[in-house]
Design a protein around this motif. Structure first.
Motif, PDB file in Angstrom:
ATOM      1  N   SER A  61      -0.019 -14.515  11.136  1.00  0.00           N
ATOM      2  CA  SER A  61       1.048 -13.713  10.527  1.00  0.00           C
ATOM      3  C   SER A  61       1.239 -12.393  11.251  1.00  0.00           C
ATOM      4  N   HIS A  62       0.141 -11.704  11.538  1.00  0.00           N
ATOM      5  CA  HIS A  62       0.230 -10.422  12.239  1.00  0.00           C
ATOM      6  C   HIS A  62      -1.134 -10.070  12.822  1.00  0.00           C
ATOM      7  N   MET A  63      -1.192  -8.965  13.568  1.00  0.00           N
ATOM      8  CA  MET A  63      -2.351  -8.697  14.404  1.00  0.00           C
ATOM      9  C   MET A  63      -3.439  -7.872  13.717  1.00  0.00           C
ATOM     10  N   HIS A 138       7.972  -7.249   5.715  1.00  0.00           N
ATOM     11  CA  HIS A 138       7.900  -5.785   5.784  1.00  0.00           C
ATOM     12  C   HIS A 138       6.448  -5.328   5.708  1.00  0.00           C
ATOM     13  N   HIS A 139       5.902  -4.903   6.841  1.00  0.00           N
ATOM     14  CA  HIS A 139       4.509  -4.460   6.909  1.00  0.00           C
ATOM     15  C   HIS A 139       4.451  -3.339   7.937  1.00  0.00           C
ATOM     16  N   ARG A 140       3.283  -2.711   8.116  1.00  0.00           N
ATOM     17  CA  ARG A 140       3.197  -1.584   9.062  1.00  0.00           C
ATOM     18  C   ARG A 140       3.318  -2.045  10.508  1.00  0.00           C
ATOM     19  N   THR A 209       2.225 -12.929   3.482  1.00  0.00           N
ATOM     20  CA  THR A 209       1.117 -12.045   3.147  1.00  0.00           C
ATOM     21  C   THR A 209       1.399 -10.628   3.645  1.00  0.00           C
ATOM     22  N   ASP A 210       0.733  -9.655   3.049  1.00  0.00           N
ATOM     23  CA  ASP A 210       0.781  -8.257   3.507  1.00  0.00           C
ATOM     24  C   ASP A 210       2.196  -7.690   3.582  1.00  0.00           C
ATOM     25  N   THR A 211       3.042  -8.070   2.652  1.00  0.00           N
ATOM     26  CA  THR A 211       4.401  -7.537   2.686  1.00  0.00           C
ATOM     27  C   THR A 211       4.747  -6.884   1.354  1.00  0.00           C
TER      28      THR A 211
HETATM   29 ZN   LIG Z   1      -1.978  -6.298   7.477  1.00  0.00          ZN
END
Ligand SMILES: [Zn+2]
Length: 224
Positions: A61-63, A138-140, A209-211
């Motif tokens: 999903s993201h790093m 939408h995440h950092r 996740t994480d949004t």
């Molecule tokens: Zn995250």
């Protein structure tokens, strides 16, 4: 489609929950598709009834570390399993450099083909039976939600109905199964749709996740 939650904790593991990872088992093709791979995901796999050697695709999903710190260890262990021929990994733009750096500086050589795909919103994978799409959340940092969709399956063909009407066995049955209209030598015509149940809608699963709330997550999850 069988879903196993390998980790649902955020940021740090707890005694009872590991960091992010979800496994999707596709029994019909003996494959496991993984979504994120937080630290110690391979330990969680050992506690499950899933076989690490069946992992075929990994979607990141993201790093952030709680989603990828287990990736390299798992990829290394897949190499030792001896039966893995290829793993495809999908994720954000810097994932390929992250994997290349880890492989290089830990002097890791994988005995199977590792293919890293940089994803963009839209279709990520499709093989006729399954389609994977992703959307930006939408995440950092850039983060993707994934959707796996099965294709619709044709409804059951009622062969006994065709036999009762005296339709000769053979290629005509195939045409009826496909919902086509056939004409017999005696002039009678039949609509294949009258011999089939309605198509079965394929199932879908979505991993987000994480949004914070975002419309793209809602759209991605429609009827999943
Ligand atoms: Zn995250």
């Amino acid at each position: 489609m069988e879903i196993t939650f390998l980790g649902t904790s955020s940021g740090v593991p707890t005694r009872t929950r590991n960091v992010s990872s979800v496994a999707l088992r596709l029994p019909q093709r003996k494959e496991i598709w993984l979504f994120d791979c937080g630290e110690a995901t391979q330990h969680q796999l050992l506690r499950s009834d899933l076989r690490t050697s069946q992992i075929r695709r990994i979607f990141i999903s993201h790093m952030h570390g709680d989603h990828i710190f287990g990736l390299m260890g798992l990829l290394a262990s897949c190499g030792l399993a001896g039966t893995v021929s290829q793993i495809d990994v999908y994720g954000p733009p810097t994932l390929d450099r992250y994997i290349a750096s880890c492989l290089r500086w830990s002097v890791m050589r994988l005995p199977y083909k590792l293919q890293v795909h940089t994803v963009e919103p839209g279709e990520v994978f499709s093989d006729g039976e399954f389609t994977v799409t992703c959307r930006l959340l939408h995440h950092r940092v850039p983060a993707f939600g994934y959707r796996v969709s099965e294709s619709d399956r044709p409804g059951r063909f009622h062969v006994e109905k065709a036999q009762a009407l005296g339709i000769p066995f053979g290629p005509l049955y195939g045409q009826l199964k496909q919902g086509k209209t056939i004409t017999l030598a005696d002039g009678r015509t039949f609509d294949g749709r009258d011999f089939c149940d309605p198509p079965q809608r394929g199932r879908s699963m979505v991993y987000c996740t994480d949004t914070v709330f975002c419309e793209s997550a809602v759209e991605l999850a429609q009827q999943a």
